[in-house]
Design a protein around this motif. Structure first.
Motif, short mmCIF file in Angstrom:
data_model
loop_
_atom_site.label_atom_id
_atom_site.label_comp_id
_atom_site.label_asym_id
_atom_site.label_seq_id
_atom_site.Cartn_x
_atom_site.Cartn_y
_atom_site.Cartn_z
N VAL A 10 0.84 -1.20 0.00
CA VAL A 10 0.00 0.00 0.00
C VAL A 10 0.87 1.25 0.00
O VAL A 10 0.60 2.22 -0.73
CB VAL A 10 -0.97 -0.02 1.20
CG1 VAL A 10 -1.65 1.33 1.38
CG2 VAL A 10 -1.99 -1.12 1.04
N VAL A 11 1.94 1.25 0.79
CA VAL A 11 2.86 2.39 0.81
C VAL A 11 3.48 2.59 -0.58
O VAL A 11 3.60 3.72 -1.06
CB VAL A 11 3.96 2.19 1.88
CG1 VAL A 11 5.07 3.21 1.72
CG2 VAL A 11 3.35 2.26 3.26
N ALA A 12 3.84 1.49 -1.24
CA ALA A 12 4.43 1.59 -2.57
C ALA A 12 3.42 2.16 -3.57
O ALA A 12 3.78 3.00 -4.41
CB ALA A 12 4.90 0.22 -3.04
N ILE A 13 2.18 1.74 -3.49
CA ILE A 13 1.16 2.25 -4.41
C ILE A 13 0.92 3.73 -4.18
O ILE A 13 0.87 4.52 -5.13
CB ILE A 13 -0.15 1.43 -4.26
CG1 ILE A 13 0.06 0.01 -4.79
CG2 ILE A 13 -1.29 2.12 -4.99
CD1 ILE A 13 -1.09 -0.92 -4.51
N ILE A 23 11.02 5.67 -3.35
CA ILE A 23 10.34 5.09 -2.19
C ILE A 23 9.39 3.99 -2.63
O ILE A 23 9.29 2.95 -1.98
CB ILE A 23 9.59 6.19 -1.41
CG1 ILE A 23 10.58 7.19 -0.83
CG2 ILE A 23 8.74 5.59 -0.31
CD1 ILE A 23 9.94 8.40 -0.22
N ALA A 24 8.70 4.21 -3.75
CA ALA A 24 7.76 3.20 -4.25
C ALA A 24 8.49 1.93 -4.63
O ALA A 24 8.04 0.82 -4.31
CB ALA A 24 6.99 3.75 -5.45
N GLY A 25 9.62 2.05 -5.30
CA GLY A 25 10.40 0.87 -5.69
C GLY A 25 10.94 0.11 -4.50
O GLY A 25 10.89 -1.13 -4.46
N ALA A 28 8.03 -1.61 -2.71
CA ALA A 28 7.57 -2.77 -3.47
C ALA A 28 8.55 -3.93 -3.33
O ALA A 28 8.13 -5.09 -3.22
CB ALA A 28 7.39 -2.40 -4.93
N GLY A 29 9.83 -3.64 -3.31
CA GLY A 29 10.84 -4.70 -3.13
C GLY A 29 10.73 -5.36 -1.77
O GLY A 29 10.81 -6.58 -1.64
N ILE A 30 10.55 -4.54 -0.74
CA ILE A 30 10.40 -5.08 0.62
C ILE A 30 9.13 -5.92 0.71
O ILE A 30 9.13 -7.00 1.32
CB ILE A 30 10.39 -3.95 1.66
CG1 ILE A 30 11.77 -3.28 1.72
CG2 ILE A 30 9.99 -4.46 3.03
CD1 ILE A 30 11.80 -2.03 2.56
N ALA A 31 8.04 -5.44 0.10
CA ALA A 31 6.79 -6.20 0.12
C ALA A 31 6.96 -7.54 -0.58
O ALA A 31 6.45 -8.56 -0.11
CB ALA A 31 5.68 -5.39 -0.55
#
Length: 54
Positions: A10-13, A23-25, A28-31
Motif C-alpha cells: 500500500v505504501v508503494a502504491i 520510495i515506491a520501488g 515494493a521490493g520489501i513487500a
C-alpha cells in the motif's frame, strides 16, 4: 508477516501515485521479499504439520 507485506504494498502504491519513484520501488521490493518469506514459512509449516500427523 503477510500484514507487513500488504502494508508495504500500500505504501508503494501511494508513493507511486504521488510520484515518489524511489520510495515506491523500495517499498515494493520489501513487500515482495516479505511475501515470499511468508510463502516459504507457510510451506514449512504445512510440511511440518503433515510429518507430525504421520
Amino acid at each position: 508477516m503477510l500484514y507487513y507485506a500488504l502494508v508495504f504494498l500500500v505504501v508503494a502504491i501511494i508513493a507511486g501515485v504521488l510520484g515518489f519513484g524511489g520510495i515506491a520501488g523500495t517499498s515494493a521490493g520489501i513487500a515482495q521479499i516479505l511475501f515470499f518469506l511468508f510463502l516459504v514459512f507457510l510451506v514449512i509449516s504445512l510440511v511440518a504439520g503433515l510429518v507430525r500427523r504421520g
